[in-house]
Design a protein around this motif. Structure first.
Motif: not given
Length: 225
Positions: A62-63, A139-144
């Protein structure tokens, strides 16, 4: 010399203006007189997604992506997952999606209708808070990619994302083994220290803006809990 043609404008919450311009075959989103992003320098934004997901071990991640922009990170994440997991994008300027379906439709393709993706008109901090509070799953990843980096704030209020409190909120919004990735136009050693102080294992990478190893050097932090 080819002239720039203004295609559309939109207001960022808080009062600043974005302008979508074309320059020959290229498209650029301007913030005032500054180039915020463009089609000639998309590689590091794609690498933000690809290199992050290389580090994620969840089978169906979940991204969360902060910022749609021209959609490079979103499309790269969907392609990398190839139907596994889900990519949620927080975007504060609704007109950005009109541009994606209009002047930039040849880039967008059918990705906005991909069932594995979702665009939410919201501040990314609000979606992070929802995950921390248990309103939504973590989440498994957070991209900013909502600013030009921790020291290059585009929208007033985003400063909190890069503070010790903001980093702690993002850490708490991640599942065990999750990855926080932050794009920046420049390095920032103080931000690296804050990530480490929050308990992250940090890997700082420099990525070229263009795939031919040319263009500016951009920085991406990969922080794992």
């Amino acid at each position: 010399m080819l002239p720039r043609e203004t295609l559309a404008t939109a207001e960022i919450p808080g009062g600043d203006k974005l302008t979508l311009v074309s320059h020959g075959r290229d498209f650029i989103i301007m913030l005032g007189r500054d180039e915020l992003m463009g089609t000639r320098m998309q590689f590091s934004e794609e690498q933000l997604a690809e290199l992050t997901l290389d580090r994620v071990t969840a089978p169906a991640p979940r991204v969360l992506v902060g910022g749609y922009g021209i959609g490079f990170t979103f499309r790269a994440a969907l392609a990398k997952l190839d139907g596994r997991g889900r990519v949620i994008v927080a975007e504060v300027v609704p007109e950005i999606l009109d541009w994606a379906r209009g002047p930039l439709a040849h880039l967008t393709g059918d990705t906005l209708d991909d069932p594995a993706g979702e665009i939410v008109i919201a501040d990314v901090a609000a979606l992070i808070d929802d995950a921390v509070d248990g309103t939504t799953p973590r989440y498994d990843a957070i991209l900013l990619d909502v600013d030009n980096g921790p020291d290059g704030i585009v929208r007033e209020g985003n400063e909190r994302l890069y503070t010790r409190t903001g980093i702690a909120r993002m850490r708490d919004a991640l599942n065990p083994g999750g990855v926080l990735a932050v794009w920046s136009a420049a390095p920032d050693n103080k931000f690296t220290v804050r990530l480490k102080d929050a308990g992250f294992a940090v890997d700082v990478q420099t990525v070229r803006a263009r795939p031919n190893n040319k263009g500016p050097r951009h920085t991406i932090w990969f922080a794992r809990i």
